[in-house]
Scaffold this motif. Structure first.
Motif, mmCIF file in Angstrom:
data_model
loop_
_atom_site.group_PDB
_atom_site.id
_atom_site.type_symbol
_atom_site.label_atom_id
_atom_site.label_comp_id
_atom_site.label_asym_id
_atom_site.label_seq_id
_atom_site.Cartn_x
_atom_site.Cartn_y
_atom_site.Cartn_z
ATOM 1 N N GLU A 1 6.240 -4.541 8.220
ATOM 2 C CA GLU A 1 7.236 -3.451 8.005
ATOM 3 C C GLU A 1 8.767 -4.003 8.326
ATOM 4 O O GLU A 1 9.552 -3.613 7.638
ATOM 5 C CB GLU A 1 7.246 -2.017 9.170
ATOM 6 C CG GLU A 1 6.116 -1.159 8.354
ATOM 7 C CD GLU A 1 6.111 0.067 9.388
ATOM 8 O OE1 GLU A 1 6.520 -0.100 10.677
ATOM 9 O OE2 GLU A 1 5.635 1.052 8.966
ATOM 10 N N PHE A 2 8.844 -5.117 9.081
ATOM 11 C CA PHE A 2 10.238 -5.525 9.273
ATOM 12 C C PHE A 2 10.741 -6.084 8.058
ATOM 13 O O PHE A 2 11.998 -6.075 7.685
ATOM 14 C CB PHE A 2 10.334 -6.488 10.517
ATOM 15 C CG PHE A 2 9.615 -7.693 10.257
ATOM 16 C CD1 PHE A 2 8.407 -7.922 10.972
ATOM 17 C CD2 PHE A 2 10.245 -8.838 9.700
ATOM 18 C CE1 PHE A 2 7.863 -9.289 10.808
ATOM 19 C CE2 PHE A 2 9.476 -10.017 9.363
ATOM 20 C CZ PHE A 2 8.454 -10.326 10.117
ATOM 21 N N GLN B 1 9.925 -4.901 4.770
ATOM 22 C CA GLN B 1 10.278 -3.727 4.059
ATOM 23 C C GLN B 1 11.596 -3.066 4.635
ATOM 24 O O GLN B 1 12.589 -2.792 3.879
ATOM 25 C CB GLN B 1 9.312 -2.617 4.136
ATOM 26 C CG GLN B 1 8.063 -3.148 3.588
ATOM 27 C CD GLN B 1 7.162 -1.873 3.250
ATOM 28 O OE1 GLN B 1 7.234 -0.858 3.563
ATOM 29 N NE2 GLN B 1 6.332 -2.161 1.813
ATOM 30 N N ALA B 2 11.681 -3.318 5.972
ATOM 31 C CA ALA B 2 13.191 -2.739 6.678
ATOM 32 C C ALA B 2 14.381 -3.601 6.025
ATOM 33 O O ALA B 2 15.148 -3.160 5.548
ATOM 34 C CB ALA B 2 13.096 -2.823 8.135
ATOM 35 N N ARG C 1 14.358 -5.208 3.374
ATOM 36 C CA ARG C 1 14.424 -4.919 1.851
ATOM 37 C C ARG C 1 15.404 -3.580 1.599
ATOM 38 O O ARG C 1 16.199 -3.298 0.961
ATOM 39 C CB ARG C 1 13.288 -4.575 1.294
ATOM 40 C CG ARG C 1 13.358 -4.752 -0.474
ATOM 41 C CD ARG C 1 11.898 -4.767 -0.887
ATOM 42 N NE ARG C 1 11.646 -6.218 -0.816
ATOM 43 C CZ ARG C 1 10.607 -6.882 -0.902
ATOM 44 N NH1 ARG C 1 9.430 -6.375 -0.781
ATOM 45 N NH2 ARG C 1 10.529 -7.866 -0.990
ATOM 46 N N HIS D 1 13.828 -13.859 7.361
ATOM 47 C CA HIS D 1 12.856 -13.072 7.807
ATOM 48 C C HIS D 1 11.206 -13.661 7.999
ATOM 49 O O HIS D 1 10.538 -13.304 8.534
ATOM 50 C CB HIS D 1 12.681 -11.641 7.338
ATOM 51 C CG HIS D 1 14.116 -10.753 7.438
ATOM 52 N ND1 HIS D 1 14.295 -10.198 8.644
ATOM 53 C CD2 HIS D 1 15.146 -10.804 6.779
ATOM 54 C CE1 HIS D 1 15.449 -9.775 8.609
ATOM 55 N NE2 HIS D 1 15.774 -10.165 7.452
#
Lengths: 250, 264, 260
Positions: free
Chosen positions: B160-161, B163-164, B166, B179
């Motif tokens: 998720e981090f 995607q965060a 992005r 990242h």
């Protein structure tokens, strides 16, 4: 109107076997349409597998729809990655463990060159105080914070670009109930302070009742009911909605 | 934090050899190529702590300068291999699809080659020089790192981090560098330190075969060439360079082991 | 008599940090005791300490757990293994992670049966199918032959419950068994547990952070806060006259978002 989701479908193909032969189609979203006015909060309710997270990712352009379109009002949303933000469910996974809080919150500021380098720390401190964390948090790493605090950090990062629209994907459901209540107050306060529009995704009807102006109930990728928050609790039309209400009332 | 003996001992060993190599001019009692006709094949003594070779050159001084070459070859070769491996691994893992398939098949093909013979062939065509040795060891040693990095990136990029990142508008390059890579660097570091040991061993082997560092420039490997013919009469020429290679590789392996423990 | 299990001054710590700081409680036969508290309050550690299945970094500092006249904390490991699973059984939050992914549901339930009851395979198979029926699974034969990943979260929790009940335990310890489930499934599982308790007659230690569940099932509630039990009350009384400030916080949160 700030957002229009029109006839959005998403089909995932699952490849099976050694030669990836049996491609199996899973329909995660099926012709989903709705509109949202600015400064309102839309609650999306559904259980696991209802497609609500897929919908969130499509709205954020993290996943592309198989069919249909998501349109933001170009007069209000000018720079998409700046104006539209998302908060994920799991605050333990959505922060990079190797970065200090300062760098995490400053990252969007750096990417969009919003603040001169000298003012960076001050801006981060201001964002931290908006979400109720102190300045000293800057120098620390995500692992040193509790779940609720991490979610506050995620919120500060999302607010850094002064967005107009935030999708909250089950933002509190992994937290303790007392923390959930605090976070809910925080979201409502920030909405007023920062003049935000929310999509609030949750499986908890009580939470949605608190924060949403209107509600969409989803099941198996479809919208089964959509109406004002009041109406859904007083006169639900759909059987599945009634089932959810019944389970929540116990 | 628990004491990490392996790391401490490893760093001590390598720091010792490293300092000696850097300050070779101050440490070495003699010029490494100074020939002394009066002291041929002298056993270890006060004047020549590790003895002399068949040209009367001081073995200790030759080994000190040799450390410079051997360590440099090891570190630079692995540096090349690591850069290449990290780059290709990132690209393959992050972009996937055809690019991934192409890079991974390339890895498979190069792994199928017997590396030593590949190096022998290349060195036979090109001039054997320190530079060539570094480059060729580097170019044949990146595959493990590439696989390692690729698998790390694959498992991280759906988190998720990422995607965060992005969602706040981070570019692909930023996502990879800020990242993804920092999370993959731990295992890369472990395998790189291990790799330095084997690169030094490979250099020694090549030099021993006469295809590596050319005399009169001393390296631990080419000192051993001479040891071959004098083994019966001058044991010190075999034992000390051999020991140096052994201890250095042990040092790097200990660091690698220690880092692995440190990373968890 | 009356008390099935009696915990006295239990203390557990991780290194120098106390996780459970001197707690005492009892559970009667056929009683449902809810241990309510938030993450980090020590409620899960308490549950695991009762039969000493704590992680290696935790240490039981002092206290006693008297189960039918025996102090479980003083018992040798072999003696305890007898109690574990047979007299005291657990169900957890993520049943799928406690089921082995490479074996079928059936073979795992049969293993639990054979381990404690030394039966023949045919017997165990019959018993396993009966257990799946007991937890109200509609097609026991199909589930018997399935692997954990082929079943939903709610179904896996039913299966895990069936396994836990294989030896008809006297005490079922349920550690947030419905937290990972959807709301509609949660209410089904809670109902199932209460049905089973009625038919099989066991006591239950139910751990949750959600007072809504406590309200549904508890006879008594112990509220945990920072390793201590700060309040103990019978069920309607807790909501009517909360004493400790943390209980009040929990109730306020429940009133706000825990119920409709």
């Amino acid at each position: 109107m700030i957002l229009e989701v029109k006839d959005v479908s998403k089909v995932f193909t699952v490849e099976r076997g050694f030669f990836k032969q049996k491609a199996q189609a899973v329909r995660a979203l099926d012709a989903v349409s709705f509109r949202l006015e600015q400064f309102r909060t839309l609650g999306i309710v559904g259980e696991s597998g209802s497609g609500k997270t897929t919908l969130a990712k499509i709205i954020l352009r993290l996943v592309s729809p198989t069919q249909g379109a998501v349109a933001f009002d170009p007069a209000r949303i000018t720079d998409f990655r700046k104006d539209v933000q998302i908060i994920f469910q799991n605050p333990y996974n959505s922060l990079n463990a190797k970065m200090r809080i300062l760098d995490i919150i400053a990252e969007p500021l750096r990417i969009h060159r919003l603040v001169p380098r000298k003012g960076l720390k001050e801006k981060v401190a201001a964002l931290l105080s908006m979400v109720g964390l102190d300045r000293a948090s800057m120098a620390r790493y995500p692992a040193e914070f509790s779940g609720g605090q991490r979610q506050r950090i995620c919120i500060a990062r999302a607010l850094a670009t002064q967005p107009k629209f935030i999708v909250l994907d089950e933002p509190i459901s992994s937290l303790d109930l007392t923390i959930q209540a605090q976070m809910l107050d925080l979201f409502m306060r920030l909405k007023e302070e920062c003049r935000l529009t929310y999509i609030f995704i949750s499986h908890n009807l009580a939470v949605v009742k608190h924060i949403a102006d209107s509600v969409i109930v989803m099941r198996d990728g479809r919208i089964v009911e959509a109406c004002d928050t009041q109406a859904i609790f007083t006169s639900p039309q759909n059987d599945y909605t009634r089932l959810l209400l019944e389970a929540a009332r116990g | 934090m628990k004491k990490n003996n392996a790391l401490a001992i490893g760093i001590t060993i390598i720091a010792f050899f490293g300092l000696v190599a850097i300050f070779a001019g101050m440490c070495a009692p003699y010029e490494p190529s100074a020939i002394d006709q009066n002291n041929l094949l002298m056993p270890p003594s006060l004047h020549h702590p590790l003895g002399t070779d068949s040209l009367g050159r001081d073995l200790l001084s030759r080994m000190i300068y040799g450390a410079r070459i051997s360590l440099a070859v090891g570190i630079i070769a692995v540096g090349i291999a690591t850069l290449l491996g990290v780059f290709l691994g990132c690209v393959a893992g992050f972009y996937g699809g055809m690019i991934d398939a192409f890079i991974m098949r390339l890895v498979d093909i190069i792994l199928c080659f017997p590396t030593l013979f590949l190096i022998l062939a290349v060195v036979a065509i090109l001039e054997p020089s320190i530079f060539n040795i570094m480059v060729i060891i580097g170019l044949t040693g990146w595959m493990g790192t590439a696989r390692l990095v690729r698998s790390e990136i694959l498992s991280l990029k759906e988190r998720e981090f990422v995607q965060a990142a992005r969602a706040i508008g981070a570019s692909n390059a930023r996502i990879i560098l800020r990242h993804l890579l920092p999370h993959a660097m731990g295992p890369v570091l472990v395998s790189a330190t291990l790799g330095i040991g084997s690169a030094i061993l490979l250099e020694s082997g090549l030099s021993f075969l006469g295809l590596g560092v050319q005399p009169p420039v001393p390296s631990w490997g080419n000192i051993l060439i001479e040891a071959k013919s004098t083994l019966g009469i001058a044991w010190w020429i075999t034992v000390f360079p051999g020991l140096a290679i052994l201890v250095t590789i042990l040092g790097f392996n200990l660091i690698s082991e220690g880092l692995k423990k440190e990373i968890g | 008599m009356g008390h099935l299990i009696e915990v006295n001054d239990l203390r557990v710590s991780f290194g120098a940090t106390p996780a459970v700081d001197g707690i005492s409680f009892q559970i009667r036969e056929n009683e449902v005791l809810v241990l309510a508290g938030e993450s980090g309050s020590g409620k899960t550690v308490t549950a695991l300490a009762l039969t000493r299945i704590l992680p290696a970094s935790a240490r039981i500092v002092s206290g006693s757990v008297t189960f039918r006249g025996q102090d479980l904390l003083a018992l040798k490991e072999e003696g305890l293994a007898q109690t574990r699973g047979r007299d005291i059984a657990y169900i957890f939050q993520e049943p799928a992670s406690f089921l082995n992914p490479v074996f079928t549901i059936g073979s795992q339930i049969m293993e639990a049966i054979i381990l404690h009851q030394a039966r023949t395979k045919q017997d165990a198979r019959k018993e396993a199918l009966a257990l799946l029926g007991l937890v109200q699974i509609k097609e026991p034969e199909r589930v018997f032959a399935s692997y954990p990943h082929q079943l939903s979260g709610g179904m896996n929790q039913r299966v895990f419950t069936a396994m836990s009940l294989a030896c008809r335990p006297k005490l079922l310890i349920a550690d947030e068994p419905t937290t990972a489930l959807d709301v509609t499934v949660e209410s089904q599982i809670v109902k199932l547990l209460m049905d089973l308790k009625k038919t099989l007659g066991f006591s239950m230690l139910f751990i949750t952070h959600n007072l809504a569940l406590a309200k549904k099932i508890a006879d008594r509630v112990c509220v945990m806060y920072r390793g201590k039990i700060v309040e103990e009350a019978g069920m309607p009384a807790l909501f009517a006259r909360p004493q400790h400030f943390h209980t009040k916080e929990l109730i306020a949160a429940y009133e706000k978002i825990g119920k409709l």
